[in-house]
Design a protein around this motif. Structure first.
Motif, PDB file in Angstrom:
ATOM      1  N   ASP A 198       0.839  -1.207   0.000  1.00 47.12           N
ATOM      2  CA  ASP A 198       0.000   0.000   0.000  1.00 47.12           C
ATOM      3  C   ASP A 198       0.872   1.255   0.000  1.00 47.12           C
ATOM      4  O   ASP A 198       0.617   2.193  -0.752  1.00 47.12           O
ATOM      5  CB  ASP A 198      -0.899   0.027   1.248  1.00 47.12           C
ATOM      6  CG  ASP A 198      -2.075  -0.944   1.094  1.00 47.12           C
ATOM      7  OD1 ASP A 198      -2.322  -1.384  -0.045  1.00 47.12           O
ATOM      8  OD2 ASP A 198      -2.721  -1.253   2.119  1.00 47.12           O
ATOM      9  N   GLU A 199       1.883   1.237   0.841  1.00 44.83           N
ATOM     10  CA  GLU A 199       2.778   2.407   0.931  1.00 44.83           C
ATOM     11  C   GLU A 199       3.466   2.668  -0.403  1.00 44.83           C
ATOM     12  O   GLU A 199       3.562   3.796  -0.863  1.00 44.83           O
ATOM     13  CB  GLU A 199       3.857   2.172   1.999  1.00 44.83           C
ATOM     14  CG  GLU A 199       3.404   2.476   3.406  1.00 44.83           C
ATOM     15  CD  GLU A 199       4.527   2.233   4.417  1.00 44.83           C
ATOM     16  OE1 GLU A 199       5.679   2.626   4.136  1.00 44.83           O
ATOM     17  OE2 GLU A 199       4.251   1.627   5.481  1.00 44.83           O
ATOM     18  N   GLN A 240       1.086   4.025  -2.902  1.00 45.42           N
ATOM     19  CA  GLN A 240       0.819   5.417  -2.583  1.00 45.42           C
ATOM     20  C   GLN A 240       1.911   6.296  -3.199  1.00 45.42           C
ATOM     21  O   GLN A 240       1.616   7.286  -3.867  1.00 45.42           O
ATOM     22  CB  GLN A 240       0.813   5.579  -1.043  1.00 45.42           C
ATOM     23  CG  GLN A 240       0.079   6.810  -0.560  1.00 45.42           C
ATOM     24  CD  GLN A 240      -1.381   6.790  -1.013  1.00 45.42           C
ATOM     25  OE1 GLN A 240      -2.067   5.790  -0.837  1.00 45.42           O
ATOM     26  NE2 GLN A 240      -1.831   7.865  -1.649  1.00 45.42           N
ATOM     27  N   THR A 272       1.531   9.146  -6.144  1.00 46.49           N
ATOM     28  CA  THR A 272       1.988  10.514  -5.914  1.00 46.49           C
ATOM     29  C   THR A 272       3.030  10.883  -6.958  1.00 46.49           C
ATOM     30  O   THR A 272       2.969  11.936  -7.574  1.00 46.49           O
ATOM     31  CB  THR A 272       2.651  10.653  -4.511  1.00 46.49           C
ATOM     32  OG1 THR A 272       2.022   9.748  -3.614  1.00 46.49           O
ATOM     33  CG2 THR A 272       2.549  12.054  -3.986  1.00 46.49           C
TER      34      THR A 272
END
Ligand SMILES: Nc1nc2c(ncn2[C@@H]2O[C@H](COP(=O)(O)OP(=O)(O)OP(=O)(O)O)[C@@H](O)[C@H]2O)c(=O)[nH]1
Ligand SMILES: [Mg+2]
Length: 319
Positions: free
Chosen positions: A304-305, A308, A312
């Protein structure tokens, strides 16, 4: 790559073979090859032939090739063989039987192994079909062994799907019927010279009553591929299905779906390549991966990180 594509356009069979091998082996050039040849595709008619081992599929395909050649169609044949490691001898038999076709400029034969020893993943079939299509083969026949989900997937790309059964299948008949319900457009009962062929026809007919309502009812054709009997009946059934596909608008729908899938597939592929080759090499991402490997960070949370970060970053790049 440009040279090979030029060769393909010039009808150089070696160029076609090389391009197929590149696509089959997931060469990094695959997507560029597909992009370049796409404008040449969309003309071929694709026939899928599937059924249990030894049903006579290759014998039937041989007769179908002759049939299409007699009408002056160029023919491409793809033999997808998930069991080639077990039945290496069968292919040799095909090679002998098909010797005439190797001599015929209008026929292009190719055998493909499924990736993963036990069937597993289908090879890049739709891409390889497109390559043959671009080369100019007007009819493309795909032969695959078995009748399970994998085979159904493999011949999903076919316009007309032929399922071959034979007398004396015993328990295999149940599996076959489950497969048939899903995919068959034409049902062939081959080896009609053997006892029990009529019973198979009756059995299939019963099953067809259970088929969900659909505009097309699969036709049942009796053949003796070995004795060259029933081939013109089969040809007629194929032609009727082809006409039905055109008139019902189904062909167009299928084409639209295939185009969408080709696009999805290409996006997935490009993303995967980008992730593997570039993004996972970014310093911040590498740091997270080290924490996963060495500090016991939950890999799913880490994913998930990382995603993300990916969103971005790509967002920033887009600005
Ligand atoms: N009696 C009879 N035998 C046939 C007929 N058609 C094919 N055969 C025989 O069945 C055997 C298997 O034929 P193939 O064409 O290799 O069968 P296949 O389905 O391609 O086999 P795999 O690719 O190995 O699954 C061969 O010995 C053929 O000669 C037929 O109509 N009648
Ligand atoms: Mg075969």
């Amino acid at each position: 790559m440009e040279k090979l594509i030029e060769g393909l356009i010039q009808k150089d069979r070696i160029a076609l073979s090389k391009l197929i091998t590149m696509v089959e082996n997931d060469s990094p050039k695959s997507l560029d090859i597909m992009k370049a040849i796409y404008p040449l595709t969309g003309k071929a008619y694709v026939l899928g032939v599937t059924g249990p081992p030894g049903a006579g599929k290759s014998t039937l395909v041989d007769k179908l090739i002759r049939n299409f050649r007699s009408k002056d169609y160029s023919v491409g044949v793809l033999c997808v063989d998930p069991s080639s490691i077990f039945s290496g001898g069968a292919f040799l038999g095909d090679r002998v039987r098909m010797e005439w076709a190797y001599q015929d400029d209008g026929v292009y034969l190719r055998s493909l192994a499924t990736r993963g020893a036990l069937g597993g993943l289908a090879p890049r079939l739709s891409e390889i079909i497109k390559l043959m299509d671009a080369f100019g083969q007007e009819v493309i026949i795909v032969e695959t062994v078995g009748v399970g989900q994998i085979e159904a997937d493999i011949i999903r790309y076919a316009d007309t799907k032929i399922v071959v059964s034979v007398p004396g299948l015993g328990d295999q008949m149940q599996a076959l019927k489950a497969g048939i319900l899903e995919i068959a457009d034409v049902l062939v009962v081959n080896k009609a010279d053997l006892p029990g062929a009529r019973e198979v026809v009756d059995d299939l007919q019963m099953m067809l009553y259970l088929r969900k309502d659909s505009d097309w009812t699969p036709e049942i054709v009796l053949t003796e591929a070995l004795n060259d009997r029933g081939i013109s009946d089969l040809d007629a059934a194929i032609q009727r299905h082809r006409t039905f596909l055109g008139q019902s608008g189904l062909k167009e729908q299928q084409t639209h779906l295939q185009r969408k899938h080709a696009c999805y597939g290409a996006i997935e592929e490009r993303l995967k390549n980008y992730l593997r080759e570039s993004f996972l090499e970014v310093e911040e991402v590498k740091n997270i991966l080290v924490r996963v490997q060495e500090d016991g960070l939950n890999p799913y949370q880490a994913a998930d990180e990382i995603l993300q970060l990916f969103f971005t970053k790509t967002h920033e790049e887009g600005d």
